[in-house]
Structures are given as C-alpha cells and as structure tokens.
Design a protein around this motif. Structure first.
Motif, PDB file in Angstrom:
ATOM      1  N   ASP A 292       0.996  -1.170   0.009  1.00  0.00           N
ATOM      2  CA  ASP A 292      -0.015  -0.013   0.089  1.00  0.00           C
ATOM      3  C   ASP A 292       0.735   1.195  -0.022  1.00  0.00           C
ATOM      4  N   ARG A 293       1.286   1.671  -1.126  1.00  0.00           N
ATOM      5  CA  ARG A 293       2.260   2.769  -1.252  1.00  0.00           C
ATOM      6  C   ARG A 293       1.674   3.910  -1.672  1.00  0.00           C
ATOM      7  N   MET A 294       1.896   5.038  -1.167  1.00  0.00           N
ATOM      8  CA  MET A 294       1.308   6.237  -1.756  1.00  0.00           C
ATOM      9  C   MET A 294       1.610   6.674  -3.388  1.00  0.00           C
ATOM     10  N   ALA A 295       2.984   6.306  -3.609  1.00  0.00           N
ATOM     11  CA  ALA A 295       3.448   6.334  -4.958  1.00  0.00           C
ATOM     12  C   ALA A 295       4.245   5.161  -5.195  1.00  0.00           C
ATOM     13  N   THR A 301      13.718   3.025  -0.514  1.00  0.00           N
ATOM     14  CA  THR A 301      14.694   3.675  -0.131  1.00  0.00           C
ATOM     15  C   THR A 301      14.681   4.090   1.243  1.00  0.00           C
ATOM     16  N   LEU A 302      15.569   4.156   2.059  1.00  0.00           N
ATOM     17  CA  LEU A 302      15.319   4.700   3.351  1.00  0.00           C
ATOM     18  C   LEU A 302      15.103   6.131   3.303  1.00  0.00           C
ATOM     19  N   ASP A 303      15.208   6.944   2.397  1.00  0.00           N
ATOM     20  CA  ASP A 303      14.780   8.404   2.299  1.00  0.00           C
ATOM     21  C   ASP A 303      13.454   8.677   2.299  1.00  0.00           C
ATOM     22  N   GLY A 304      12.990   8.933   3.624  1.00  0.00           N
ATOM     23  CA  GLY A 304      11.536   9.153   3.725  1.00  0.00           C
ATOM     24  C   GLY A 304      10.642  10.298   2.940  1.00  0.00           C
ATOM     25  N   MET A 305      11.509  11.121   2.187  1.00  0.00           N
ATOM     26  CA  MET A 305      11.156  12.014   1.459  1.00  0.00           C
ATOM     27  C   MET A 305      11.321  11.803  -0.047  1.00  0.00           C
ATOM     28  N   ALA A 306      11.758  10.665  -0.443  1.00  0.00           N
ATOM     29  CA  ALA A 306      12.033  10.153  -1.758  1.00  0.00           C
ATOM     30  C   ALA A 306      10.498  10.255  -2.541  1.00  0.00           C
ATOM     31  N   TYR A 307       9.685   9.953  -1.855  1.00  0.00           N
ATOM     32  CA  TYR A 307       8.073   9.609  -2.506  1.00  0.00           C
ATOM     33  C   TYR A 307       7.697  11.060  -3.140  1.00  0.00           C
ATOM     34  N   MET A 308       8.233  11.914  -2.587  1.00  0.00           N
ATOM     35  CA  MET A 308       7.789  13.439  -2.791  1.00  0.00           C
ATOM     36  C   MET A 308       8.118  13.746  -4.369  1.00  0.00           C
ATOM     37  N   GLN A 309       8.998  12.978  -4.780  1.00  0.00           N
ATOM     38  CA  GLN A 309       9.389  13.295  -6.270  1.00  0.00           C
ATOM     39  C   GLN A 309       8.188  12.805  -7.332  1.00  0.00           C
ATOM     40  N   TYR A 310       7.411  11.889  -6.783  1.00  0.00           N
ATOM     41  CA  TYR A 310       6.334  11.184  -7.431  1.00  0.00           C
ATOM     42  C   TYR A 310       5.094  11.349  -7.078  1.00  0.00           C
ATOM     43  N   ALA A 311       4.589  11.604  -5.877  1.00  0.00           N
ATOM     44  CA  ALA A 311       3.352  11.598  -5.447  1.00  0.00           C
ATOM     45  C   ALA A 311       2.605  12.967  -5.656  1.00  0.00           C
ATOM     46  N   GLY A 312       1.441  12.968  -5.769  1.00  0.00           N
ATOM     47  CA  GLY A 312       0.701  14.284  -5.994  1.00  0.00           C
ATOM     48  C   GLY A 312      -0.419  14.139  -4.992  1.00  0.00           C
TER      49      GLY A 312
END
Length: 313
Positions: A292-295, A301-312
């Motif tokens: 269940d992934r937002m993006a 990755t362990l970078d918790g902010m990485a999904y911000m490059q893909y999520a809307g």
C-alpha cells in the motif's frame, strides 16, 4: 481498610478513568459507565450498613441505606473522573460533539463474522456450556417460580423480536446475531449462584456486542463516512471481547474432559481452524501494508522524502 480504603479506591479509579479523557476521549464514554456499574454492584451486593450512626440514618431500612451509599460512591467516582481533569476539559476543543442516525451502508454478516468470529465462537461455546449446566442442575419444578412473571417475559421477548425485525428492515442485518446473543448473556447473568467473575464477563460481552451494534445505527457528525466512529468503538469492543474470550477459553478447557469425545474433537478442530485463520492476518496484513504505497513508482529507499518526487495530492 474501611472508609479510608473506599476513598482511596474511588480516588484511584477516578484518576485512572479520568485519564482516558486526555489520552483518548472516546474511551471514557464506555469505561466510565463500566466503572460506575462495577462500583454500584459492589456496594449493593457486599456493603453491610453498620448499626452506629445518626438517628435518621438508623431509621432507614437496610436496603435503603445500601442504595444511598452506592449512589454516593457512584457520584464520587463520576465527579472525581471529571473534576481531576477539568483543566484539560476547559481548554480542549472537541472536533466531534454531536451524533446523528447513520444512513449509509451497513456491515454484512460475513464481514462481521470475519472480524469477530474467533471471539464469538469461544463465547458462544462457553455460553452453551453454562446454559446446559444451568438446565441440568435446575429441576423442572423451578419453572413454576416464573409463572408470576410470564407477562414480563413475553413482553421482553416481543420487544426483542420487534427490535431485531426493525433493525433488519433498516438494513442492520447483524442485529439478528447481536441482539439475541446480548439477550442470552443478560439471561445468564440471572443464574443463581453464579460467581461474580462470570457475571462480569457476561456483562462485558453484552457491552461489547452493544457497541458493535451502536455504530450501525448512529454516527458522529463530521465523521468521514463512519470511519472514526467504527474505528474507535470497535477498538473498545475488541478489548472487551478479547478479555471475555480469553476467560471463556480458560473455563472451557477445564470443562472439556466432561464433553463427549466427538464433541470435544469437533470443537478443537473448529477452534484450531479459526485460530490459524486469524493468525494469517499478521502475514497477509503486513504484506498488504507493504504494497500500500502512496506512490507505487517511487524507489525503495530509506529516504523518507523520496516519494515526494512522484506523489501528488
């Protein structure tokens, strides 16, 4: 000991129950009434008024004095639960403060049994055994004592049937499961000579079942659908039913040697299957949560902010 012990007990009870208000406000609406019932029952059953006291007090009947003391204890517990945390209540702004009738979809029987089936299997098994034992140890002549109360019994049965029919008509199909079970637990509460531990468990069962039915009828105004209403009160029902089912399992294990081999084997097979099915949630639920992934396209990755490059949003 004595009234000092009673005062300390009420203070500790008020401190514990009142703490639910700042930690999880929804809980106090269930556990404060449970505490009140426990205190009232204790004083009504076990308190023995002394012979000393003011003349007007001694002029009252024993039962009247017990009722007055029970009311004072209940009032003390309720006031302590609220007053000890009054500073919090003064400054707290509750998001949900009104309820209304729920007019959306209702829980299906399948979903209800999937959620509560393991607990209900244990509790119904125990209640069947208690009922069987009650009937086996009660002579048929004892039914004559119910003759004067026939009108009340028939009225209660009619009210139960009307309530079930009315709720089912409104779409609450679990009513034909929940209400009879709650009524059954209530009847078993009346069994003469039953230990207080079993009465307490039966009361918890009835309370939990009522909570699961309540969320089918009412919802908090402002809730998203009825998500928070079900979530919060189902947590309370889960706590009450899990404790009750654990106690029921202990009593059933003690009674198993008295069962016939076929019934014992069949019960053990069903219980094993239900426990195995419930245990699958740990594995399958974890896998579902991982997926269940937002993006979904974001990298792992362990970078918790990485999904911000893909999520809307």
């Amino acid at each position: 000991k004595g009234w000092l012990g009673v005062g300390c007990g009420l203070l500790l009870g008020g401190l514990s129950i009142g703490a639910l208000r700042p930690t999880n406000t929804w809980d106090i609406y269930t556990y404060l009434p449970l505490g009140i019932v426990a205190v009232a029952y204790t004083f009504l059953v076990y308190y023995e008024p002394g012979e000393r006291g003011l003349s007007f007090w001694q002029g009252l009947s024993k039962n009247t004095r017990k009722i007055l003391v029970a009311l004072a204890a209940v009032l003390g517990l309720a006031l302590l639960s609220l007053l000890l945390y009054q500073p919090f209540a003064t400054w707290y702004a509750q998001a949900y403060s009104k309820v209304m009738l729920w007019k959306g979809s209702h829980t299906s029987i399948t979903a209800y049994l999937t959620h509560w089936g393991l607990f209900l299997f244990l509790l119904v098994s125990w209640m069947v055994w208690e009922t069987r034992d009650w009937l086996a140890t009660t002579p048929l002549s004892a039914l004559r004592k119910l003759q004067p109360h026939r009108a009340w019994i028939y009225t209660a049965l009619a009210a139960l049937l009307l309530a079930v029919a009315g709720l089912v008509f409104l779409g609450v199909r679990i009513a034909w499961v929940v209400l009879p079970l709650a009524a059954w637990a209530g009847v078993l509460l009346l069994r003469p000579g039953m230990p207080d531990t079993k009465r307490f468990i039966l009361f918890l069962v009835g309370t939990a079942l009522t909570l699961t039915l309540m969320v089918e009828v009412i919802v908090l105004v402002g809730d998203i659908g009825r998500m928070n209403t079900v979530f919060k009160f189902y947590l309370q029902a889960w706590t009450l039913l899990s404790i009750s089912a654990a106690a029921a399992l202990g009593w059933l294990l003690l009674a198993l040697p008295a069962w016939s081999p076929r019934w014992r084997l069949a019960w053990q097979v069903v219980l094993t299957a239900l426990v195995a099915g419930a245990a699958l949630f740990t594995v399958m639920g974890s896998m579902a949560k991982v997926k269940d992934r937002m993006a979904p396209q974001a990298s792992h990755t362990l970078d918790g902010m990485a999904y911000m490059q893909y999520a809307g949003y």
